[in-house]
Design an enzyme around this catalytic site. Sequence first.
Site, PDB file in Angstrom:
ATOM      1  N   ARG A  50       0.832  -1.211   0.000  1.00 57.99           N
ATOM      2  CA  ARG A  50       0.000   0.000   0.000  1.00 57.99           C
ATOM      3  C   ARG A  50       0.866   1.261   0.000  1.00 57.99           C
ATOM      4  O   ARG A  50       0.506   2.262  -0.623  1.00 57.99           O
ATOM      5  CB  ARG A  50      -0.943  -0.003   1.209  1.00 57.99           C
ATOM      6  CG  ARG A  50      -1.943   1.147   1.182  1.00 57.99           C
ATOM      7  CD  ARG A  50      -3.001   1.033   2.253  1.00 57.99           C
ATOM      8  NE  ARG A  50      -2.433   1.157   3.601  1.00 57.99           N
ATOM      9  CZ  ARG A  50      -3.138   1.029   4.723  1.00 57.99           C
ATOM     10  NH1 ARG A  50      -4.437   0.745   4.670  1.00 57.99           N
ATOM     11  NH2 ARG A  50      -2.552   1.152   5.898  1.00 57.99           N
ATOM     12  N   ARG A  98      10.370  26.348  -1.391  1.00 57.89           N
ATOM     13  CA  ARG A  98       8.923  26.186  -1.350  1.00 57.89           C
ATOM     14  C   ARG A  98       8.239  26.735  -2.600  1.00 57.89           C
ATOM     15  O   ARG A  98       7.889  27.913  -2.680  1.00 57.89           O
ATOM     16  CB  ARG A  98       8.349  26.868  -0.103  1.00 57.89           C
ATOM     17  CG  ARG A  98       6.886  26.560   0.110  1.00 57.89           C
ATOM     18  CD  ARG A  98       6.248  27.396   1.206  1.00 57.89           C
ATOM     19  NE  ARG A  98       4.817  27.141   1.249  1.00 57.89           N
ATOM     20  CZ  ARG A  98       3.929  27.646   0.403  1.00 57.89           C
ATOM     21  NH1 ARG A  98       4.331  28.461  -0.551  1.00 57.89           N
ATOM     22  NH2 ARG A  98       2.651  27.327   0.513  1.00 57.89           N
ATOM     23  N   HIS A 100       5.072  25.093  -5.304  1.00 55.63           N
ATOM     24  CA  HIS A 100       4.118  23.982  -5.278  1.00 55.63           C
ATOM     25  C   HIS A 100       4.495  22.850  -6.229  1.00 55.63           C
ATOM     26  O   HIS A 100       4.391  21.676  -5.894  1.00 55.63           O
ATOM     27  CB  HIS A 100       2.703  24.471  -5.616  1.00 55.63           C
ATOM     28  CG  HIS A 100       2.071  25.255  -4.509  1.00 55.63           C
ATOM     29  ND1 HIS A 100       2.638  26.408  -3.985  1.00 55.63           N
ATOM     30  CD2 HIS A 100       0.925  25.064  -3.830  1.00 55.63           C
ATOM     31  CE1 HIS A 100       1.861  26.876  -3.026  1.00 55.63           C
ATOM     32  NE2 HIS A 100       0.808  26.077  -2.908  1.00 55.63           N
ATOM     33  N   LYS A 145      -2.806   7.049   1.281  1.00 54.43           N
ATOM     34  CA  LYS A 145      -2.405   7.245   2.674  1.00 54.43           C
ATOM     35  C   LYS A 145      -1.396   8.395   2.720  1.00 54.43           C
ATOM     36  O   LYS A 145      -0.186   8.201   2.859  1.00 54.43           O
ATOM     37  CB  LYS A 145      -1.844   5.953   3.282  1.00 54.43           C
ATOM     38  CG  LYS A 145      -1.920   5.941   4.814  1.00 54.43           C
ATOM     39  CD  LYS A 145      -1.752   4.548   5.362  1.00 54.43           C
ATOM     40  CE  LYS A 145      -1.549   4.522   6.857  1.00 54.43           C
ATOM     41  NZ  LYS A 145      -2.658   5.066   7.635  1.00 54.43           N
ATOM     42  N   GLU A 177     -15.890   6.460   6.632  1.00 53.67           N
ATOM     43  CA  GLU A 177     -14.946   5.751   7.495  1.00 53.67           C
ATOM     44  C   GLU A 177     -14.716   6.571   8.751  1.00 53.67           C
ATOM     45  O   GLU A 177     -15.313   7.633   8.918  1.00 53.67           O
ATOM     46  CB  GLU A 177     -13.625   5.484   6.751  1.00 53.67           C
ATOM     47  CG  GLU A 177     -12.890   6.757   6.341  1.00 53.67           C
ATOM     48  CD  GLU A 177     -11.564   6.505   5.641  1.00 53.67           C
ATOM     49  OE1 GLU A 177     -10.975   5.421   5.791  1.00 53.67           O
ATOM     50  OE2 GLU A 177     -11.108   7.428   4.932  1.00 53.67           O
TER      51      GLU A 177
HETATM   52  N1  PMP Z   1      -8.872   4.986   7.380  1.00 53.59           N
HETATM   53  C1  PMP Z   1      -8.036   5.974   7.726  1.00 53.59           C
HETATM   54  C2  PMP Z   1      -8.351   7.376   7.312  1.00 53.59           C
HETATM   55  C3  PMP Z   1      -6.882   5.678   8.478  1.00 53.59           C
HETATM   56  O1  PMP Z   1      -6.021   6.656   8.809  1.00 53.59           O
HETATM   57  C4  PMP Z   1      -6.631   4.346   8.884  1.00 53.59           C
HETATM   58  C5  PMP Z   1      -5.443   4.028   9.748  1.00 53.59           C
HETATM   59  N2  PMP Z   1      -4.290   3.868   8.977  1.00 53.59           N
HETATM   60  C6  PMP Z   1      -7.529   3.346   8.495  1.00 53.59           C
HETATM   61  C7  PMP Z   1      -8.639   3.712   7.738  1.00 53.59           C
HETATM   62  C8  PMP Z   1      -7.300   1.907   8.872  1.00 53.59           C
HETATM   63  O2  PMP Z   1      -6.293   1.338   8.068  1.00 53.59           O
HETATM   64  P1  PMP Z   1      -5.386   0.145   8.610  1.00 53.59           P
HETATM   65  O3  PMP Z   1      -6.309  -0.960   9.016  1.00 53.59           O
HETATM   66  O4  PMP Z   1      -4.554  -0.224   7.438  1.00 53.59           O
HETATM   67  O5  PMP Z   1      -4.609   0.676   9.742  1.00 53.59           O
END
Ligand code: PMP
Length: 282
Positions: A50, A98, A100, A145, A177
């Site tokens: 990931r 700095r 962008h 992420k 989420e």
């Molecule tokens: N969603 C978000 C926004 C997160 O920051 C996280 C934590 N990393 C998760 C879901 C859960 O992901 P994981 O199970 O891979 O930690």
Amino acid sequence: AIYFVDGQFTEKENLKISVEDRGYYFGDGVYEVIKVYEGELFTAEEHLNRLVESAMKIKLTIPFTQQQLFGIAKKLVQDNQIGTGHVYMQVTRGVAPRIHQFPDPTVAPVVIAYAVNNPRPEKAIGNGVPVKSVADVRWLRCDIKSLNLLGNVLAKQEAFEAGCTEAVLHRDGVVTEGSSSNLFGVKDGKVYTHPANNLILNGITRQVVLKLCREQGIQVEETPFTLDEAFAMDEFFLTSTTSEITPITSIDGRPIGTGKPGAFTVDLQKAFATQFPAFVPG
Ligand code: PMP
């Protein structure tokens, strides 16, 4: 503590990070958190995959192979004598004045990593936690992420100020989420969670939970549900690397089910524990 910075293992006290790092200016980078159970990395390959995917999505090339990153994580766990805790890794687009737009391709990404002891949050996992609904005002690439976590930070803070442990994010009433977790509902023995699209991070814990459900013949619906539907679930829980499977006992002060961790969630927690590298059946 020994940290990994710029290709070297260094004592934390000796670290130097530039004020012109693009992570600092723009949050221009990606990261991962990998759980360690009794000295063993858990689902490291999935997390490193990931990390590489997140980097690709922001057009960033990590200057290490996944095998090398795994070796770095393992060495940090060993050299810092980590029992139960986690490894944090982040990659930024490097150090440059700095502006962008991306710096010259000769500017090297900055990779840092460290490992810390961090006990499992047994109280929350055992007793469950209250959560608060918060409007999801984040961007439309929540599948990455990214270090840019301001939307998540503000949502978590709003939840904390209301005496809650996590925010239930929703877009116009559709639950996406948590601010740092994925969300699941259980209704009439069926499991519901938001599909893994651009609106959520496809959690590694989420994927393990879905695999466990499918292996046990439990019906899983990766389909969006509303906040009103969430209130009416028999059980509700969140998942993340550090929170594992944490029962949710109330949303906005309204109890979910009995207001206590449900039997389905507790069974799932037991199944999840069998996946730990250090699990001893007994
Ligand atoms: N969603 C978000 C926004 C997160 O920051 C996280 C934590 N990393 C998760 C879901 C859960 O992901 P994981 O199970 O891979 O930690």
